[in-house]
Design a protein around this motif. Structure first.
Motif, PDB file in Angstrom:
ATOM      1  N   ARG A   1     -49.140  58.011  35.824  1.00 46.95           N
ATOM      2  CA  ARG A   1     -48.149  56.982  35.456  1.00 46.95           C
ATOM      3  C   ARG A   1     -48.499  56.116  33.865  1.00 46.95           C
ATOM      4  N   LEU A   2     -47.558  56.596  32.421  1.00 50.10           N
ATOM      5  CA  LEU A   2     -47.346  56.481  31.774  1.00 50.10           C
ATOM      6  C   LEU A   2     -45.761  55.904  31.034  1.00 50.10           C
ATOM      7  N   GLY A   3     -46.163  54.817  30.884  1.00 48.17           N
ATOM      8  CA  GLY A   3     -45.016  54.246  30.233  1.00 48.17           C
ATOM      9  C   GLY A   3     -45.585  52.466  29.871  1.00 48.17           C
ATOM     10  N   ALA A   4     -44.588  51.925  29.630  1.00 48.84           N
ATOM     11  CA  ALA A   4     -44.929  50.032  28.946  1.00 48.84           C
ATOM     12  C   ALA A   4     -45.059  49.849  30.471  1.00 48.84           C
ATOM     13  N   ILE A   5     -45.645  49.375  30.934  1.00 49.53           N
ATOM     14  CA  ILE A   5     -46.030  49.337  31.909  1.00 49.53           C
ATOM     15  C   ILE A   5     -48.018  48.442  32.019  1.00 49.53           C
TER      16      ILE A   5
ATOM     17  N   ALA B   1     -45.698  49.741  42.931  1.00 50.50           N
ATOM     18  CA  ALA B   1     -45.384  50.621  43.528  1.00 50.50           C
ATOM     19  C   ALA B   1     -46.353  52.716  42.878  1.00 50.50           C
ATOM     20  N   GLY B   2     -47.445  52.452  41.135  1.00 48.54           N
ATOM     21  CA  GLY B   2     -47.566  53.547  41.006  1.00 48.54           C
ATOM     22  C   GLY B   2     -46.546  54.861  40.102  1.00 48.54           C
ATOM     23  N   PRO B   3     -46.218  55.681  40.587  1.00 45.11           N
ATOM     24  CA  PRO B   3     -44.840  56.355  40.056  1.00 45.11           C
ATOM     25  C   PRO B   3     -43.638  56.370  40.421  1.00 45.11           C
ATOM     26  N   PHE B   4     -43.819  55.393  41.181  1.00 42.66           N
ATOM     27  CA  PHE B   4     -42.260  55.098  42.173  1.00 42.66           C
ATOM     28  C   PHE B   4     -42.370  53.275  41.740  1.00 42.66           C
TER      29      PHE B   4
ATOM     30  N   ARG C   1     -37.413  49.154  40.860  1.00 40.01           N
ATOM     31  CA  ARG C   1     -36.561  48.167  39.145  1.00 40.01           C
ATOM     32  C   ARG C   1     -35.493  48.421  39.700  1.00 40.01           C
ATOM     33  N   THR C   2     -35.013  49.559  40.028  1.00 35.75           N
ATOM     34  CA  THR C   2     -33.276  49.657  40.691  1.00 35.75           C
ATOM     35  C   THR C   2     -33.180  48.455  41.732  1.00 35.75           C
ATOM     36  N   LEU C   3     -34.097  48.288  42.798  1.00 33.20           N
ATOM     37  CA  LEU C   3     -33.072  47.613  43.832  1.00 33.20           C
ATOM     38  C   LEU C   3     -32.977  46.416  42.753  1.00 33.20           C
ATOM     39  N   ALA C   4     -33.917  45.963  41.555  1.00 28.28           N
ATOM     40  CA  ALA C   4     -33.833  45.078  40.841  1.00 28.28           C
ATOM     41  C   ALA C   4     -31.935  44.985  40.501  1.00 28.28           C
TER      42      ALA C   4
ATOM     43  N   THR D   1     -44.112  66.586  35.095  1.00 26.09           N
ATOM     44  CA  THR D   1     -44.101  66.581  36.865  1.00 26.09           C
ATOM     45  C   THR D   1     -43.077  65.829  36.903  1.00 26.09           C
ATOM     46  N   SER D   2     -42.395  66.309  38.228  1.00 26.15           N
ATOM     47  CA  SER D   2     -41.359  65.440  38.831  1.00 26.15           C
ATOM     48  C   SER D   2     -41.834  64.469  39.615  1.00 26.15           C
ATOM     49  N   ILE D   3     -41.534  63.299  40.183  1.00 26.84           N
ATOM     50  CA  ILE D   3     -41.855  62.334  40.803  1.00 26.84           C
ATOM     51  C   ILE D   3     -41.350  63.039  42.458  1.00 26.84           C
ATOM     52  N   THR D   4     -42.618  63.196  43.245  1.00 34.42           N
ATOM     53  CA  THR D   4     -42.226  63.158  44.329  1.00 34.42           C
ATOM     54  C   THR D   4     -43.487  62.672  45.403  1.00 34.42           C
TER      55      THR D   4
END
Length: 392
Positions: free
Chosen positions: A9-13, A294-297, A302-305, A363-366
């Motif tokens: 994961r890369l991002g603002a986390i 949830a790591g890469p997930f 977040r979309t549940l919230a 990559t895509s998340i799978t």
């Protein structure tokens, strides 16, 4: 030859122990909620030192989650049972908080079982700190070295020091790496595992018989060997989960968050709807704070919230290949510091085999990402220049 691949994961986390977590809402603890932290820690220490201590069974863990309510919520509910999620649960439980953790698959089923198996002290961050005059990078190295030593001391049955050899094909490289790794030793201070040292070409070949004397149209001048940590990543993850359970946390694998519960008045997150993926039954668990580990997930949670939440994860994949044991001697790793495109590749002994990698590509998340043939070829090509055996 076998391959493994992990999502990163890369991002603002915030990243901890190879994972990522975000707090869905701000905590609202009272002084009474915190309890007597020192007493809780002492109780936990007694439990884990007890050879007859038993982790509560699955039905007990599930009952503790089901038993939470609006009137009597958990302090923290962690979503994700990787290294970060289990680490958060353990940290919170040993502070006297009521903790629950749920994992959709099994503990360490994702990124936390597909690492390079190294406990990095941050030698590359030290290089950045020096050349960029970046004190923040230096602080990161200090912290990583401290945590590396702590992890090895806490779990010596799962973690150990591993010597890593860096081949030098010109004298400038030999001096550069020797000086840099001596600085690494100095920064480590009391957290040092073992002193780094220079070995001549003959000594290096004796220590690493498959190391090539000639490579990249140059002759091996020698090697610099330094020490980092190696761990059994998935077993460390499971040990964290078990330790959290012994500390009083309710940890449940094969339990998926299907929705988040919200307060009807102000819309605050107050818990989660959880499905037991083994039985298919669903139940509600209430908590003052929900932690997204949830790591890469992370974005899917977040979309549940907030269904309009913008993605914050930029996923990349790292591929490792498993080679026969004769590629590397037992107890000695090899580091290729500069591949053709500037990446670092490791070749490390692992459970009677050799693990080589890693790549780094978008990559895509799978759940089960597949390695690409060009990534496998890149690793084989990178290590072939440094070995006197045919790499295929």
């Amino acid at each position: 030859m076998a391959t493994s691949i992990r999502l990163r994961r890369l991002g603002a986390i915030a990243a901890v122990a190879g994972g990522a977590y975000t707090i869905v809402r701000q905590p609202s603890f009272s002084s009474n909620d915190r309890g007597d932290k020192l007493s809780a820690l002492e109780t936990f220490r007694r439990k884990i030192s007890d050879p007859f201590a038993v982790v509560p069974p699955r039905n007990t863990q599930e009952a503790a989650l089901i038993g939470s309510s609006l009137a009597n919520p958990l302090d923290i509910l962690v979503v994700g049972g990787g290294a970060t999620g289990c680490g958060v649960a353990l940290d919170a439980a040993t502070r006297g908080l009521r903790v629950g953790l749920v994992e959709r698959e099994d503990f360490a089923s994702g990124t936390s079982s597909r690492s390079t198996k190294l406990i990095h002290g941050g030698v590359r961050y030290l290089e950045k700190a020096v050349f960029n005059l970046d004190y923040g990078q230096l602080k990161l190295v200090f912290h990583a070295l401290e945590e590396r030593k702590q992890l090895i001391e806490n779990a010596p049955h799962l973690c150990h020091a591993l010597p890593c050899m860096t081949p030098c094909f010109d004298w400038f490289d030999a001096i550069y790496y020797w000086a840099g790794l001596k600085m690494y030793d100095l920064v480590a201070g009391r957290h040092l595992l073992h002193l780094s040292r220079y070995y001549s070409a003959q000594e290096s070949v004796e220590l690493f018989p498959t190391l090539a004397r000639n490579g990249k149209d140059k002759t091996l001048k020698g090697t610099v060997v330094y020490y980092d940590g190696q761990m059994n990543d998935s077993r460390v993850n499971v040990a964290l989960a078990c330790s959290a359970a012994l500390a009083g946390a309710a940890v449940l694998n094969h339990a998926e968050v299907v929705s988040l519960l919200k307060d009807e008045g102000d819309g605050r997150i107050i818990g989660a709807r959880i499905r037991n993926n083994l039985s298919g039954k669903e139940f509600d668990a209430y908590a003052k704070v929900v932690v997204n580990a949830a790591g890469p997930f992370c974005d899917s949670v977040r979309t549940l919230a907030d269904k309009d939440a913008k993605p914050m994860i930029c996923p990349s994949s790292g591929v490792h290949i498993i080679l026969p044991d004769y590629y590397s001697p037992d107890g000695m790793g090899l580091i290729v510091p500069k591949t053709k495109d500037g990446r670092v590749v490791f070749m490390l002994p692992w459970l009677g085999r050799t693990v080589a990698g890693t790549t780094d590509s978008n990559t895509s998340i799978t759940m089960l990402p597949e390695p690409h043939e060009n990534e496998i070829e890149f690793i084989l090509d990178a290590i072939s220049d440094y070995l006197n055996v045919k790499v295929c």
